[in-house]
Each structure stands twice: as structure tokens, then as C-alpha cells.
Design a protein around this motif. Structure first.
Motif, mmCIF file in Angstrom:
data_model
loop_
_atom_site.group_PDB
_atom_site.id
_atom_site.type_symbol
_atom_site.label_atom_id
_atom_site.label_comp_id
_atom_site.label_asym_id
_atom_site.label_seq_id
_atom_site.Cartn_x
_atom_site.Cartn_y
_atom_site.Cartn_z
ATOM 1 N N ASP A 21 0.832 -1.206 0.000
ATOM 2 C CA ASP A 21 0.000 0.000 0.000
ATOM 3 C C ASP A 21 0.864 1.251 0.000
ATOM 4 O O ASP A 21 0.620 2.213 -0.733
ATOM 5 N N LEU A 22 1.912 1.242 0.827
ATOM 6 C CA LEU A 22 2.831 2.376 0.908
ATOM 7 C C LEU A 22 3.559 2.588 -0.413
ATOM 8 O O LEU A 22 3.643 3.723 -0.915
ATOM 9 N N ARG A 25 1.296 3.869 -3.274
ATOM 10 C CA ARG A 25 0.971 5.286 -3.101
ATOM 11 C C ARG A 25 2.167 6.167 -3.454
ATOM 12 O O ARG A 25 2.035 7.179 -4.131
ATOM 13 N N LEU A 26 3.354 5.771 -3.009
ATOM 14 C CA LEU A 26 4.547 6.564 -3.264
ATOM 15 C C LEU A 26 4.889 6.583 -4.748
ATOM 16 O O LEU A 26 5.236 7.635 -5.309
ATOM 17 N N ASP A 28 2.799 6.079 -7.182
ATOM 18 C CA ASP A 28 1.704 6.714 -7.910
ATOM 19 C C ASP A 28 1.745 8.229 -7.783
ATOM 20 O O ASP A 28 1.615 8.953 -8.776
ATOM 21 N N ARG A 29 1.948 8.720 -6.571
ATOM 22 C CA ARG A 29 1.925 10.165 -6.323
ATOM 23 C C ARG A 29 3.297 10.805 -6.424
ATOM 24 O O ARG A 29 3.414 11.997 -6.696
ATOM 25 N N LEU A 32 5.096 12.137 -0.481
ATOM 26 C CA LEU A 32 4.304 12.016 0.732
ATOM 27 C C LEU A 32 4.604 13.203 1.630
ATOM 28 O O LEU A 32 5.776 13.511 1.873
ATOM 29 N N ARG A 39 -4.443 10.425 5.999
ATOM 30 C CA ARG A 39 -3.970 9.269 5.253
ATOM 31 C C ARG A 39 -2.471 9.362 4.972
ATOM 32 O O ARG A 39 -1.734 8.395 5.162
ATOM 33 N N GLU A 40 -2.009 10.537 4.525
ATOM 34 C CA GLU A 40 -0.585 10.684 4.244
ATOM 35 C C GLU A 40 0.245 10.661 5.514
ATOM 36 O O GLU A 40 1.393 10.213 5.495
ATOM 37 N N LEU A 43 0.751 6.998 6.189
ATOM 38 C CA LEU A 43 1.718 6.393 5.268
ATOM 39 C C LEU A 43 3.133 6.888 5.534
ATOM 40 O O LEU A 43 4.096 6.120 5.438
ATOM 41 N N GLN A 166 -1.255 18.916 -5.975
ATOM 42 C CA GLN A 166 -1.009 17.489 -6.155
ATOM 43 C C GLN A 166 0.475 17.165 -6.059
ATOM 44 O O GLN A 166 0.856 16.103 -5.575
#
Length: 226
Positions: A21-22, A25-26, A28-29, A32, A39-40, A43, A166
Motif C-alpha cells: 500500500d505504501l 501510493r509513493l 503513484d503520487r 508524501l 492518510r498521508e 503512510l 497534487q
């Protein structure tokens, strides 16, 4: 390799699903920020628990990681990207992770960095390394430095500001929004890791992004991962 990773995760008290999951997210975005959301924050704290494992995982992919612990921020960069604060990499190939900003986005990032540096020189940076700036001042600076204003259309302007958010380069103060043309925004210290001093000096020297100076001729804007 998978078994070894799972053993290490178990020692750190992190499940394989939580690690996945971490990393998703990392990747993808590309960034952090602990103060961005609950949420952030979760993470980012998880990242601190398994930072060596994250670094090893990204090293295999030749993805570079910059951890700015003072500001509780992690940002990743594709192979070959020039990253302020990290030593140069020998990688020179293009990567599918490489994020291409459009001309308006590059222009605004440069202006935000210029405004951040100005505030830094004037001692107007708060204890978190952030800078408060009015949208009016941003518009004036954009016109002064680049010879053109921000998009006049409110929708286009908000899309542009949303993109900066973003990228975790700006945020709205308190519970405010960036919808009000007379409002304020906060420039995050992470702007320093996305814009090199060379790019900033080019802007100060009058190098403007336009049809004769396209984005691809300004490689000193560090390129983050999606």
C-alpha cells in the motif's frame, strides 16, 4: 527475495499488504507529506518504520528518494533526474516514470521557487519552512518574471493551482481554499527539491519558457515520479 522481504517486514511489524500500500501510493503520487492529510500522515509514519526497506526496493528500480525529515516529506525521482540535495546519478536513459509538466505548470513552479527564495532572503519563512503568499502577489510575480499573467479563466487557473497542490508544492492555509482569487496560498519547502538553482538563475537571467524555449530545453527542473 520475496521471502527475505517478508521476513524483514515481519521484524518491523509491517504486513506485506501495508508495505505494498505504501509503495503503490509513493510510486503513484511521487511524494508524501505528513501534514497533507490523515492518510498521508499514516503512510509517512509507516515509511519511517521501514525506510531502509523502501530505499532498497527503490534502489533495485534505480528510483531516487529524497527524504526531507525536517519537513516530514518524501519525494521520489526517476533514474537520471537531477535532484537538488542528492549527488548526481550516472543514469541517463528516459523512464516511463518521468513526469512531463506542461508549459504553464513549469512556469508556475519556477515562479513559486523564485517567490520562496525571496521570502527566504527576507526571513519570511515560518518554523516549518513554509511561505505565505497571496494569489494577487503570485499573479504579479508571474507577470513580472515571465512577461505574462496567470490564466485569466478561473477554471484554468484552479486546475493549475490544483496541480501544484497534487505535487505537494502548495497548500491552502487553515480550512481555506484556493478558489478565491483574492485568497492566499502556502508554498511548501519541498519546492527546493523540485527546482534546481540553475533553473532559477535562468529565470532571473530572463530565460522565459515559450515556443522558442520549450520545456525540453530546461532540464534543470527536476522531474518527479507520477
Amino acid at each position: 527475495m520475496r521471502d527475505a522481504l517478508e521476513d524483514q517486514l515481519q521484524q518491523h511489524g509491517i504486513s506485506a499488504d501495508d508495505f505494498s500500500d505504501l509503495m503503490i501510493r509513493l510510486l503513484d503520487r511521487g511524494v508524501l507529506c505528513r501534514d497533507e492529510s490523515k492518510r498521508e500522515a499514516e503512510l509517512y509514519d509507516r515509511f519511517l518504520q521501514v525506510q531502509p526497506l523502501v530505499e532498497d526496493y527503490l534502489w533495485v528500480l534505480r528510483i531516487r528518494l529524497l527524504h526531507e525529515s525536517r519537513f516530514n516529506m518524501v519525494r521520489i525521482f526517476p533514474p537520471g533526474a537531477e535532484v537538488p540535495g542528492l549527488s548526481d546519478s550516472d543514469d541517463s536513459f528516459n523512464s516511463g516514470l518521468r513526469e512531463r509538466l506542461n508549459q504553464q505548470e513549469v512556469s508556475l513552479v519556477l515562479v513559486l521557487r523564485a517567490e520562496y527564495d525571496k521570502a527566504l532572503r527576507d526571513g519570511q519563512v515560518d518554523e516549518l519552512g513554509q511561505v505565505m503568499l497571496s494569489l494577487e502577489a503570485l499573479s504579479l510575480s508571474h507577470r513580472h518574471l515571465l512577461g505574462r499573467p496567470l490564466p485569466e479563466n478561473a477554471g484554468e487557473r484552479q486546475i493549475l493551482l490544483r496541480r501544484m497542490r497534487q505535487l505537494r508544492l502548495i497548500r491552502s492555509p487553515g480550512d481555506g481554499t484556493l478558489e478565491d482569487g483574492e485568497g492566499w496560498l502556502i508554498i511548501r519547502p519541498g519546492i527546493i527539491s523540485l527546482v534546481t538553482d540553475t533553473a532559477l538563475s535562468q529565470l532571473a537571467g530572463g530565460v522565459v519558457l515559450d515556443d522558442e524555449n520549450p520545456i525540453d530545453e530546461h532540464p534543470d527542473l527536476a522531474e518527479g515520479a507520477n
